[in-house]
Design a protein around this motif. Structure first.
Motif, PDB file in Angstrom:
ATOM      1  N   PRO A 251      -4.382   1.404 -10.086  1.00 32.54           N
ATOM      2  CA  PRO A 251      -4.255   3.344  -9.380  1.00 32.54           C
ATOM      3  C   PRO A 251      -5.172   3.836  -9.049  1.00 32.54           C
ATOM      4  O   PRO A 251      -5.603   3.765  -8.098  1.00 32.54           O
ATOM      5  CB  PRO A 251      -2.727   3.057 -10.227  1.00 32.54           C
ATOM      6  CG  PRO A 251      -2.531   1.867 -10.289  1.00 32.54           C
ATOM      7  CD  PRO A 251      -3.252   0.685 -10.875  1.00 32.54           C
ATOM      8  N   THR A 252      -5.595   3.908 -10.760  1.00 28.48           N
ATOM      9  CA  THR A 252      -6.478   4.991 -10.993  1.00 28.48           C
ATOM     10  C   THR A 252      -7.801   4.848  -9.489  1.00 28.48           C
ATOM     11  O   THR A 252      -8.217   6.402  -9.318  1.00 28.48           O
ATOM     12  CB  THR A 252      -7.485   4.965 -12.359  1.00 28.48           C
ATOM     13  OG1 THR A 252      -6.196   5.013 -12.878  1.00 28.48           O
ATOM     14  CG2 THR A 252      -8.300   6.246 -12.554  1.00 28.48           C
ATOM     15  N   MET A 253      -7.882   3.767  -9.384  1.00 25.46           N
ATOM     16  CA  MET A 253      -9.387   3.656  -8.221  1.00 25.46           C
ATOM     17  C   MET A 253      -9.212   3.628  -6.893  1.00 25.46           C
ATOM     18  O   MET A 253      -9.723   4.996  -5.996  1.00 25.46           O
ATOM     19  CB  MET A 253      -9.660   2.627  -8.203  1.00 25.46           C
ATOM     20  CG  MET A 253     -10.470   1.830  -9.762  1.00 25.46           C
ATOM     21  SD  MET A 253     -11.297  -0.509  -9.085  1.00 25.46           S
ATOM     22  CE  MET A 253     -11.831   0.468 -10.635  1.00 25.46           C
ATOM     23  N   TYR A 254      -7.680   3.742  -6.422  1.00 26.67           N
ATOM     24  CA  TYR A 254      -7.105   4.328  -5.333  1.00 26.67           C
ATOM     25  C   TYR A 254      -6.817   6.017  -5.491  1.00 26.67           C
ATOM     26  O   TYR A 254      -6.959   6.329  -4.278  1.00 26.67           O
ATOM     27  CB  TYR A 254      -5.741   3.431  -5.424  1.00 26.67           C
ATOM     28  CG  TYR A 254      -6.011   2.353  -4.705  1.00 26.67           C
ATOM     29  CD1 TYR A 254      -5.615   1.970  -3.385  1.00 26.67           C
ATOM     30  CD2 TYR A 254      -6.002   1.277  -5.995  1.00 26.67           C
ATOM     31  CE1 TYR A 254      -6.273   0.300  -3.051  1.00 26.67           C
ATOM     32  CE2 TYR A 254      -6.025  -0.046  -5.463  1.00 26.67           C
ATOM     33  CZ  TYR A 254      -6.020  -0.592  -4.122  1.00 26.67           C
ATOM     34  OH  TYR A 254      -5.746  -2.181  -3.774  1.00 26.67           O
ATOM     35  N   ASN A 255      -6.681   6.214  -6.411  1.00 23.65           N
ATOM     36  CA  ASN A 255      -6.828   7.981  -6.979  1.00 23.65           C
ATOM     37  C   ASN A 255      -7.822   8.428  -6.407  1.00 23.65           C
ATOM     38  O   ASN A 255      -7.775   9.554  -5.576  1.00 23.65           O
ATOM     39  CB  ASN A 255      -5.509   8.087  -8.012  1.00 23.65           C
ATOM     40  CG  ASN A 255      -5.161   9.427  -7.851  1.00 23.65           C
ATOM     41  OD1 ASN A 255      -5.767  10.119  -6.700  1.00 23.65           O
ATOM     42  ND2 ASN A 255      -4.848   9.581  -8.953  1.00 23.65           N
ATOM     43  N   LEU A 285       0.731   8.385  -4.472  1.00 23.57           N
ATOM     44  CA  LEU A 285      -0.860   6.777  -3.812  1.00 23.57           C
ATOM     45  C   LEU A 285      -0.445   6.382  -3.402  1.00 23.57           C
ATOM     46  O   LEU A 285      -1.041   5.867  -3.287  1.00 23.57           O
ATOM     47  CB  LEU A 285      -1.232   7.524  -6.298  1.00 23.57           C
ATOM     48  CG  LEU A 285      -2.190   6.025  -5.966  1.00 23.57           C
ATOM     49  CD1 LEU A 285      -2.442   6.660  -4.710  1.00 23.57           C
ATOM     50  CD2 LEU A 285      -2.449   6.480  -7.197  1.00 23.57           C
ATOM     51  N   LEU A 286       0.531   5.472  -3.746  1.00 24.75           N
ATOM     52  CA  LEU A 286       0.773   3.568  -2.785  1.00 24.75           C
ATOM     53  C   LEU A 286       0.621   4.555  -1.328  1.00 24.75           C
ATOM     54  O   LEU A 286      -0.106   3.660  -0.069  1.00 24.75           O
ATOM     55  CB  LEU A 286       1.583   2.988  -3.056  1.00 24.75           C
ATOM     56  CG  LEU A 286       1.839   2.099  -2.471  1.00 24.75           C
ATOM     57  CD1 LEU A 286       0.816   0.883  -2.108  1.00 24.75           C
ATOM     58  CD2 LEU A 286       3.331   1.321  -2.841  1.00 24.75           C
ATOM     59  N   GLU A 287       1.728   5.684  -0.871  1.00 21.86           N
ATOM     60  CA  GLU A 287       1.329   5.601   0.526  1.00 21.86           C
ATOM     61  C   GLU A 287       0.452   5.987   0.882  1.00 21.86           C
ATOM     62  O   GLU A 287      -0.066   5.929   2.411  1.00 21.86           O
ATOM     63  CB  GLU A 287       2.957   6.579   0.451  1.00 21.86           C
ATOM     64  CG  GLU A 287       3.725   5.969   0.113  1.00 21.86           C
ATOM     65  CD  GLU A 287       5.616   7.236   0.729  1.00 21.86           C
ATOM     66  OE1 GLU A 287       6.312   6.676   0.646  1.00 21.86           O
ATOM     67  OE2 GLU A 287       5.183   8.244   0.811  1.00 21.86           O
ATOM     68  N   LYS A 288       0.112   7.083   0.235  1.00 24.50           N
ATOM     69  CA  LYS A 288      -1.557   7.066   1.156  1.00 24.50           C
ATOM     70  C   LYS A 288      -2.992   6.336   0.454  1.00 24.50           C
ATOM     71  O   LYS A 288      -3.635   6.550   1.489  1.00 24.50           O
ATOM     72  CB  LYS A 288      -2.160   8.751   0.237  1.00 24.50           C
ATOM     73  CG  LYS A 288      -1.293  10.301  -0.068  1.00 24.50           C
ATOM     74  CD  LYS A 288      -1.401  10.703  -1.151  1.00 24.50           C
ATOM     75  CE  LYS A 288      -0.945  12.277  -0.984  1.00 24.50           C
ATOM     76  NZ  LYS A 288      -0.899  13.302  -2.188  1.00 24.50           N
ATOM     77  N   SER A 289      -2.177   5.419   0.027  1.00 24.88           N
ATOM     78  CA  SER A 289      -3.494   4.315   0.101  1.00 24.88           C
ATOM     79  C   SER A 289      -3.507   3.915   1.432  1.00 24.88           C
ATOM     80  O   SER A 289      -4.208   3.811   1.828  1.00 24.88           O
ATOM     81  CB  SER A 289      -3.340   3.329  -1.183  1.00 24.88           C
ATOM     82  OG  SER A 289      -3.556   4.647  -2.388  1.00 24.88           O
ATOM     83  N   PHE A 293      -6.226   2.722   4.453  1.00 24.34           N
ATOM     84  CA  PHE A 293      -7.001   1.065   4.215  1.00 24.34           C
ATOM     85  C   PHE A 293      -6.391   1.610   5.067  1.00 24.34           C
ATOM     86  O   PHE A 293      -6.768   0.105   6.681  1.00 24.34           O
ATOM     87  CB  PHE A 293      -6.769   0.085   3.390  1.00 24.34           C
ATOM     88  CG  PHE A 293      -7.773   0.892   2.202  1.00 24.34           C
ATOM     89  CD1 PHE A 293      -8.919   0.338   2.669  1.00 24.34           C
ATOM     90  CD2 PHE A 293      -7.387   2.008   1.171  1.00 24.34           C
ATOM     91  CE1 PHE A 293      -9.315   0.239   1.242  1.00 24.34           C
ATOM     92  CE2 PHE A 293      -8.226   0.955   0.051  1.00 24.34           C
ATOM     93  CZ  PHE A 293      -9.403   0.525   0.572  1.00 24.34           C
ATOM     94  N   GLY A 294      -5.135   1.776   6.585  1.00 23.98           N
ATOM     95  CA  GLY A 294      -5.089   1.846   7.806  1.00 23.98           C
ATOM     96  C   GLY A 294      -4.355   0.766   7.686  1.00 23.98           C
ATOM     97  O   GLY A 294      -4.258  -0.136   9.427  1.00 23.98           O
ATOM     98  N   HIS A 295      -3.686  -0.482   7.089  1.00 22.79           N
ATOM     99  CA  HIS A 295      -2.676  -0.892   7.349  1.00 22.79           C
ATOM    100  C   HIS A 295      -2.023  -1.128   5.957  1.00 22.79           C
ATOM    101  O   HIS A 295      -1.303  -0.391   5.629  1.00 22.79           O
ATOM    102  CB  HIS A 295      -3.726  -2.175   6.992  1.00 22.79           C
ATOM    103  CG  HIS A 295      -3.687  -2.791   5.704  1.00 22.79           C
ATOM    104  ND1 HIS A 295      -3.550  -3.113   4.406  1.00 22.79           N
ATOM    105  CD2 HIS A 295      -5.810  -2.774   5.523  1.00 22.79           C
ATOM    106  CE1 HIS A 295      -4.828  -3.054   3.912  1.00 22.79           C
ATOM    107  NE2 HIS A 295      -5.776  -2.581   4.388  1.00 22.79           N
ATOM    108  N   ASP A 296      -1.116  -1.925   6.391  1.00 26.67           N
ATOM    109  CA  ASP A 296       0.588  -1.671   4.540  1.00 26.67           C
ATOM    110  C   ASP A 296       0.456  -3.304   3.945  1.00 26.67           C
ATOM    111  O   ASP A 296       1.571  -4.026   3.777  1.00 26.67           O
ATOM    112  CB  ASP A 296       2.222  -1.785   5.555  1.00 26.67           C
ATOM    113  CG  ASP A 296       1.866  -2.889   6.994  1.00 26.67           C
ATOM    114  OD1 ASP A 296       1.414  -3.733   7.272  1.00 26.67           O
ATOM    115  OD2 ASP A 296       3.065  -3.022   7.333  1.00 26.67           O
ATOM    116  N   GLN A 297      -0.380  -4.184   3.991  1.00 25.51           N
ATOM    117  CA  GLN A 297      -0.751  -5.254   3.519  1.00 25.51           C
ATOM    118  C   GLN A 297      -1.178  -5.407   2.301  1.00 25.51           C
ATOM    119  O   GLN A 297      -2.273  -5.566   1.578  1.00 25.51           O
ATOM    120  CB  GLN A 297      -1.865  -6.629   4.123  1.00 25.51           C
ATOM    121  CG  GLN A 297      -1.471  -6.692   5.934  1.00 25.51           C
ATOM    122  CD  GLN A 297       0.154  -7.275   5.690  1.00 25.51           C
ATOM    123  OE1 GLN A 297      -0.045  -8.588   5.285  1.00 25.51           O
ATOM    124  NE2 GLN A 297       1.036  -6.428   5.735  1.00 25.51           N
TER     125      GLN A 297
END
Length: 507
Positions: A251-255, A285-289, A293-297
């Protein structure tokens, strides 16, 4: 089948396909296999026998992958070591694992010399040496032929040390059979194939990047891009340049990705699937990620080292209705949540998360008592507290040792942290319990603010009060520049508690 054989087969099947990109260097599968053989034959010539333990204290690199597969082909057992550990901590792992050889990056030469016990007969540096250490080139031969060591799927392959977030790490022992089942299951669940380009930026000493993705990608004959360190800008560039199709990160990387000011200029459209794990990922954080990335996969890979790693998985379609949950049992896995007496809990009730699968460790290496506590009647008792709903979706709420009991009430730190992550000025948060004369324990929060932000802590308490029951409310806030994490990205809460007990500024 064994792990080394998967490389041999792809060297024969697709010899000229690119196996590895690392910096300016690239290797086809046949070139990769040759480099592995030269080192494996060198190890055998120096007396390495089946079952010998060989440690790797190395950052992500082409050399790491060559060394790991050479160990596999020699029939030895790989012991990946966290390169951020101190000499004392490294000494503990080398001694505990019975490692006879240690490979390391040159920058760790002094540390390894200080750490190595009498059991370590050979110290091999991939760079500068110290105190009579051996250079990697001295161990590597010119013999490119297959080593000819017969390795069985039931032979030991890895000793993976747990993250040690609650004390000294333990070595989880795996054979080839278990690790290959991780690869089989991962390839099916995440639909990985030879056509995929995978990105190794999370550390390869960690079971997630190593077993879920490096070994899986090599088994399938995919192309693998390696970065030694995580830099969010360089990682975004690599995704764009190499057309990465599957990304896994903590998660930190996505942040950190989200904090890159001009992230929109990088083309991330090649990424069709994203995995996350190793630590809880806050819903905001998940929703913003997903938006970035432009997808929900997105796949929530909620497992543990002792599981291979394995546990539960939240599939992309589940994110629409079960966002925030850990998921249901992974392929080839059973999952339950049980009471202290081993009975299944009722939906919504908190109990201990346990799993059973082909991928679960054989044992804790040389720790029969710890093994007996963790492995009971074929089930791995994880030490994680969780709930399970009527459909079998598991949601982790805390580690047993991290649960806070305040005034007789159970407080689960992740619930409080999820609230703090909703605040627009907070980048990261961790919640722990500290001793309290009146309540037994009190809830405190450590927060890291987003760059350039300041916060009114009276306002923050009011914010929390709107979302939390009174007994779950943090009594104190501690502001830090970063959270204390291990190299796997997990917050070391026992270290945070020790630091706070010693005294720190509070708000």
């Amino acid at each position: 089948m064994d792990i080394g054989t998967t490389l041999v087969r792809n060297a024969r099947r697709t010899p000229h396909k690119t196996a590895i990109h690392y910096g300016e260097k690239s290797y086809s599968y046949v070139e990769f296999n040759r480099e592995v053989n030269k080192l494996a034959n060198g190890l055998i010539s120096r007396g390495v026998k089946k079952g010998d333990k060989i440690a790797l204290m190395m950052k992500n690199s082409d050399t790491y992958m060559v060394t790991f597969y050479a160990i596999m082909k020699a029939g030895a057992v790989a012991v990946p070591v966290n390169f951020r550990l101190t000499a004392k901590e490294v000494d503990y792992i080398l001694n505990d694992s019975d490692a006879s050889i240690v490979f390391f990056d040159g920058e760790y030469a002094e540390l390894v010399h200080e750490a190595s016990t009498e059991k370590v007969a050979l110290q091999v540096s991939a760079g500068p040496t110290s105190n009579g250490q051996t250079r990697l080139e001295e161990v590597t031969t010119i013999d490119e032929s297959e080593p000819g060591i017969t390795v069985d799927e039931w032979d030991d392959a890895e000793i993976l040390y747990t993250s040690g977030t609650t004390g000294n790490p333990k070595g989880a022992l795996f054979d080839h059979h278990r690790i290959l089942h991780v690869a089989f299951s991962t390839s099916i669940m995440m639909k990985i194939g030879p056509e995929d380009n995978l990105f190794h930026v999370a550390p390869l000493f960690h079971s997630a990047q190593l077993n879920l993705f490096m070994i899986t990608a090599t088994y399938l004959g995919s192309t693998q891009v390696i970065h030694q360190n995580f830099d969010p800008v360089q990682a975004l560039k690599a995704i764009d340049e190499h057309q990465i199709s599957l990304f896994f990160g903590i998660p930190t990387m996505y942040n950190f990705f989200l904090q890159v000011p001009d992230k929109e200029k990088y083309d991330l459209s090649s990424v069709k699937r994203c995995g996350y794990g190793a630590a809880p990922m806050p819903v905001p954080l998940l929703e913003k990620s997903m938006e970035m990335f432009g997808h929900d996969q997105f796949f929530n890979m909620c497992g543990l080292t002792e599981g291979g790693p394995g546990g539960v998985l939240l599939w992309p379609e589940d994110h629409k209705t079960k966002l925030g949950a850990g998921g249901r049992a992974m392929l080839n896995t059973e999952a339950r949540v049980v009471t202290d007496s081993g009975e299944d809990v009722h939906p919504g009730q908190v109990g201990e998360f346990i799993i059973r699968s082909e991928m679960v460790m054989k044992s804790y290496y040389n720790k029969p008592e710890e093994t007996q506590k963790a492995l009971r009647d074929g089930w791995l008792y994880t030490g994680d507290l969780a709930t399970i709903d009527e459909e079998g979706y598991v949601t982790l709420v805390d580690r047993k040792k991290d649960m806070i009991i305040s005034g007789g009430e159970n407080v689960y730190s992740t619930e409080v942290e999820q609230v703090l992550y909703k605040h627009p000025k907070i980048l990261e948060a961790a919640v722990v319990g500290l001793p309290d004369d009146t309540w037994g324990e009190r809830v405190v929060a450590i927060v890291v603010l987003k760059q350039g932000e300041t916060i009114d802590y009276v306002e923050l308490k009011d914010f929390c009060r709107k979302h939390l029951a009174g007994y779950k409310m943090p009594t104190d806030f501690f502001e830090e520049k970063e959270l204390l994490r291990n190299a796997s990205g997990k917050v070391m809460k026992y270290k945070l508690r020790e630091s706070l007990k010693a005294g720190s500024s509070k708000y």
